[in-house]
Design a protein around this motif. Sequence first.
Motif, PDB file in Angstrom:
ATOM      1  N   MET A   1     -25.770  34.710   0.607  1.00  0.00           N
ATOM      2  CA  MET A   1     -25.536  36.038   0.029  1.00  0.00           C
ATOM      3  C   MET A   1     -24.067  36.436   0.242  1.00  0.00           C
ATOM      4  O   MET A   1     -23.660  36.654   1.373  1.00  0.00           O
ATOM      5  N   SER A   2     -23.256  36.471  -0.812  1.00  0.00           N
ATOM      6  CA  SER A   2     -21.845  36.813  -0.650  1.00  0.00           C
ATOM      7  C   SER A   2     -21.692  38.299  -0.325  1.00  0.00           C
ATOM      8  O   SER A   2     -22.310  39.151  -0.955  1.00  0.00           O
ATOM      9  N   LYS A   3     -20.849  38.574   0.660  1.00  0.00           N
ATOM     10  CA  LYS A   3     -20.654  39.973   1.077  1.00  0.00           C
ATOM     11  C   LYS A   3     -19.933  40.775  -0.007  1.00  0.00           C
ATOM     12  O   LYS A   3     -20.068  41.973  -0.107  1.00  0.00           O
ATOM     13  N   ASN A   4     -19.108  40.070  -0.808  1.00  0.00           N
ATOM     14  CA  ASN A   4     -18.291  40.781  -1.791  1.00  0.00           C
ATOM     15  C   ASN A   4     -18.952  40.905  -3.154  1.00  0.00           C
ATOM     16  O   ASN A   4     -18.375  41.475  -4.066  1.00  0.00           O
ATOM     17  N   LYS A   5     -20.152  40.363  -3.296  1.00  0.00           N
ATOM     18  CA  LYS A   5     -20.817  40.376  -4.600  1.00  0.00           C
ATOM     19  C   LYS A   5     -21.048  41.822  -5.058  1.00  0.00           C
ATOM     20  O   LYS A   5     -21.508  42.658  -4.274  1.00  0.00           O
ATOM     21  N   LEU A   6     -20.742  42.106  -6.329  1.00  0.00           N
ATOM     22  CA  LEU A   6     -21.027  43.435  -6.885  1.00  0.00           C
ATOM     23  C   LEU A   6     -22.532  43.563  -7.065  1.00  0.00           C
ATOM     24  O   LEU A   6     -23.168  42.695  -7.653  1.00  0.00           O
ATOM     25  N   ARG A   7     -23.099  44.622  -6.518  1.00  0.00           N
ATOM     26  CA  ARG A   7     -24.547  44.820  -6.621  1.00  0.00           C
ATOM     27  C   ARG A   7     -24.840  46.096  -7.379  1.00  0.00           C
ATOM     28  O   ARG A   7     -24.031  47.019  -7.408  1.00  0.00           O
ATOM     29  N   SER A   8     -26.058  46.157  -7.922  1.00  0.00           N
ATOM     30  CA  SER A   8     -26.467  47.393  -8.603  1.00  0.00           C
ATOM     31  C   SER A   8     -27.317  48.212  -7.655  1.00  0.00           C
ATOM     32  O   SER A   8     -28.113  47.672  -6.885  1.00  0.00           O
ATOM     33  N   GLY A   9     -27.138  49.525  -7.713  1.00  0.00           N
ATOM     34  CA  GLY A   9     -27.966  50.439  -6.916  1.00  0.00           C
ATOM     35  C   GLY A   9     -28.612  51.465  -7.822  1.00  0.00           C
ATOM     36  O   GLY A   9     -28.223  51.617  -8.985  1.00  0.00           O
ATOM     37  N   ILE A  10     -29.597  52.164  -7.273  1.00  0.00           N
ATOM     38  CA  ILE A  10     -30.278  53.202  -8.045  1.00  0.00           C
ATOM     39  C   ILE A  10     -29.596  54.535  -7.751  1.00  0.00           C
ATOM     40  O   ILE A  10     -29.614  55.022  -6.620  1.00  0.00           O
ATOM     41  N   ALA A  11     -28.987  55.113  -8.793  1.00  0.00           N
ATOM     42  CA  ALA A  11     -28.212  56.347  -8.611  1.00  0.00           C
ATOM     43  C   ALA A  11     -29.048  57.596  -8.888  1.00  0.00           C
ATOM     44  O   ALA A  11     -28.666  58.695  -8.491  1.00  0.00           O
ATOM     45  N   GLY A  12     -30.175  57.441  -9.573  1.00  0.00           N
ATOM     46  CA  GLY A  12     -31.014  58.602  -9.882  1.00  0.00           C
ATOM     47  C   GLY A  12     -32.390  58.152 -10.329  1.00  0.00           C
ATOM     48  O   GLY A  12     -32.536  57.071 -10.919  1.00  0.00           O
ATOM     49  N   VAL A  13     -33.400  58.949 -10.009  1.00  0.00           N
ATOM     50  CA  VAL A  13     -34.785  58.622 -10.362  1.00  0.00           C
ATOM     51  C   VAL A  13     -35.421  59.835 -11.039  1.00  0.00           C
ATOM     52  O   VAL A  13     -35.136  60.976 -10.655  1.00  0.00           O
ATOM     53  N   GLY A  14     -36.273  59.588 -12.025  1.00  0.00           N
ATOM     54  CA  GLY A  14     -37.000  60.685 -12.679  1.00  0.00           C
ATOM     55  C   GLY A  14     -38.427  60.273 -12.965  1.00  0.00           C
ATOM     56  O   GLY A  14     -38.745  59.077 -12.974  1.00  0.00           O
ATOM     57  N   ARG A 172     -26.411  51.734 -11.252  1.00  0.00           N
ATOM     58  CA  ARG A 172     -24.940  51.785 -11.254  1.00  0.00           C
ATOM     59  C   ARG A 172     -24.408  50.806 -10.200  1.00  0.00           C
ATOM     60  O   ARG A 172     -25.161  50.429  -9.300  1.00  0.00           O
ATOM     61  N   PRO A 173     -23.155  50.439 -10.272  1.00  0.00           N
ATOM     62  CA  PRO A 173     -22.608  49.587  -9.210  1.00  0.00           C
ATOM     63  C   PRO A 173     -22.742  50.301  -7.861  1.00  0.00           C
ATOM     64  O   PRO A 173     -22.485  51.497  -7.763  1.00  0.00           O
ATOM     65  N   ALA A 174     -23.183  49.564  -6.831  1.00  0.00           N
ATOM     66  CA  ALA A 174     -23.387  50.155  -5.507  1.00  0.00           C
ATOM     67  C   ALA A 174     -22.186  49.857  -4.610  1.00  0.00           C
ATOM     68  O   ALA A 174     -21.412  48.932  -4.873  1.00  0.00           O
ATOM     69  N   LEU A 175     -22.075  50.645  -3.536  1.00  0.00           N
ATOM     70  CA  LEU A 175     -21.030  50.377  -2.546  1.00  0.00           C
ATOM     71  C   LEU A 175     -21.351  49.059  -1.840  1.00  0.00           C
ATOM     72  O   LEU A 175     -22.527  48.681  -1.750  1.00  0.00           O
ATOM     73  N   PRO A 176     -20.332  48.368  -1.312  1.00  0.00           N
ATOM     74  CA  PRO A 176     -20.604  47.103  -0.622  1.00  0.00           C
ATOM     75  C   PRO A 176     -21.671  47.276   0.459  1.00  0.00           C
ATOM     76  O   PRO A 176     -21.645  48.250   1.211  1.00  0.00           O
ATOM     77  N   GLY A 177     -22.619  46.335   0.500  1.00  0.00           N
ATOM     78  CA  GLY A 177     -23.680  46.386   1.513  1.00  0.00           C
ATOM     79  C   GLY A 177     -24.924  47.120   1.064  1.00  0.00           C
ATOM     80  O   GLY A 177     -25.960  47.073   1.723  1.00  0.00           O
ATOM     81  N   LYS A 307     -34.299  56.834   3.378  1.00  0.00           N
ATOM     82  CA  LYS A 307     -32.980  57.427   3.661  1.00  0.00           C
ATOM     83  C   LYS A 307     -31.891  56.359   3.442  1.00  0.00           C
ATOM     84  O   LYS A 307     -32.211  55.151   3.436  1.00  0.00           O
ATOM     85  N   PRO A 308     -30.656  56.776   3.267  1.00  0.00           N
ATOM     86  CA  PRO A 308     -29.591  55.798   3.017  1.00  0.00           C
ATOM     87  C   PRO A 308     -29.561  54.722   4.110  1.00  0.00           C
ATOM     88  O   PRO A 308     -29.708  55.029   5.296  1.00  0.00           O
ATOM     89  N   GLY A 309     -29.404  53.492   3.689  1.00  0.00           N
ATOM     90  CA  GLY A 309     -29.359  52.370   4.632  1.00  0.00           C
ATOM     91  C   GLY A 309     -30.714  51.709   4.839  1.00  0.00           C
ATOM     92  O   GLY A 309     -30.783  50.619   5.413  1.00  0.00           O
ATOM     93  N   ASP A 310     -31.804  52.351   4.363  1.00  0.00           N
ATOM     94  CA  ASP A 310     -33.141  51.764   4.513  1.00  0.00           C
ATOM     95  C   ASP A 310     -33.308  50.539   3.614  1.00  0.00           C
ATOM     96  O   ASP A 310     -32.845  50.538   2.467  1.00  0.00           O
ATOM     97  N   ARG A 329     -31.199  47.667  -0.418  1.00  0.00           N
ATOM     98  CA  ARG A 329     -30.770  48.541   0.681  1.00  0.00           C
ATOM     99  C   ARG A 329     -30.382  49.867   0.030  1.00  0.00           C
ATOM    100  O   ARG A 329     -29.504  49.922  -0.824  1.00  0.00           O
ATOM    101  N   TRP A 330     -31.123  50.915   0.402  1.00  0.00           N
ATOM    102  CA  TRP A 330     -30.986  52.182  -0.301  1.00  0.00           C
ATOM    103  C   TRP A 330     -29.625  52.814  -0.043  1.00  0.00           C
ATOM    104  O   TRP A 330     -29.132  52.807   1.083  1.00  0.00           O
ATOM    105  N   GLY A 331     -29.037  53.359  -1.072  1.00  0.00           N
ATOM    106  CA  GLY A 331     -27.739  54.035  -0.957  1.00  0.00           C
ATOM    107  C   GLY A 331     -26.796  53.514  -2.005  1.00  0.00           C
ATOM    108  O   GLY A 331     -27.019  52.467  -2.598  1.00  0.00           O
ATOM    109  N   MET A 332     -25.783  54.296  -2.273  1.00  0.00           N
ATOM    110  CA  MET A 332     -24.821  53.917  -3.324  1.00  0.00           C
ATOM    111  C   MET A 332     -23.457  53.712  -2.726  1.00  0.00           C
ATOM    112  O   MET A 332     -22.596  54.432  -2.685  1.00  0.00           O
TER     113      MET A 332
END
Length: 332
Positions: A1-14, A172-177, A307-310, A329-332
Amino acid sequence: MSKNKLRSGIAGVGMYVPDKTVTNAELEKIVETSDEWIQSRTGIKERHIASTEQAASDLGVIAAKQALANAKISPSEVDLIIVATATSDMQFPSTACIIQAALGLNDVPAFDVTAGCAGFIYGLSIGSQFIENGTYENVLVIGTEVLSKITNWTDRETCVLLADGAGAVVLRPALPGYGLLALRLGADGSGGKHLLMPAGGSRMPVTSEAIEKNLNTLHMNGHEVFKFAMKKLPEAVEQVLMAAQIDKNEVALVIPHQANRRIIEAAARNLEMPIEKFMINLDRYGNTSSASIPIALYEALENYLIKPGDNIVLVGFGAGLTWGAVAMRWGM
Ligand code: ACO
């Protein structure tokens, strides 16, 4: 798993469910069943059922607008729309195109994914690829179903399970990690015969004879689907955790497709994880197929269960037969 890989995160839910609820007691008046049987065999107490005018796109648009508002994204910023559904408004155009027009997003690519109750996981996995390879920034993934319109209301084995609803997320693109760490998808087409709607396609167009035999409704071999789910749900969770290099003890919440409480309890036992780590809201919503995971995710967030980081796992299984799991891993 590359640490620098761009990952997608969930920015909003409805999410959205129709106003009308149908209790088990009401179903007792339609078919030979009982509240006691339904609750003890499935865990379902009530479900939401669409009005005669509502189609899958109507539910999906409402859920999508809420997801966009939660992500603080205006509809004009959406780059791609993916809709998972087994109850599309019509054979074509796709429900995604109908939702695109309703959101006023001309020119934005839009398509449907058909993977039964695993459809949302398939859609999320596809959408993530476009974020991770840098093609798009904002991807709307919607799971929407009006199963009540393909339900045989004289079949007590299926009509007590099926329900209507929609859920949506903005990727959306997520923050690293953070974001989507791993995904696993699978299918076993030889099991397709266990969960299907025989009429309405090119194999068997809808004829008066097909309607007479209820072939334009959902047919299910409950035992086979049950066995399949009991095996694949824990397997998919285990595989995706291994791929994400996360231990079971490090998982805050598993959000499974909401088909049957017994299937989820058995998965928890099989995985040797506490049942409290499994999101369950099927008691109030029944089985909403591809909408059940985003609806459960929405409620988990509303109830501060994430919560963020979960580390969380989303896992689905259904018609196809198909299955899929995503570790995040939850969070953006
Ligand atoms: N009310 C009362 N009795 C019922 C009902 C009902 N609603 N439905 C079935 N029964 C009866 C059966 O006829 C049977 O009677 P019998 O012993 O006289 O023959 C008895 O209850 C036991 O039936 P089983 O099929 O063994 O019941 P089981 O405990 O397996 O539960 C169920 C059935 C709930 C359907 C289960 O098999 C299941 O959950 N399967 C998986 C369903 C699923 O996840 N489907 C996928 C989703 S659908 C989609 O993709 C949209």
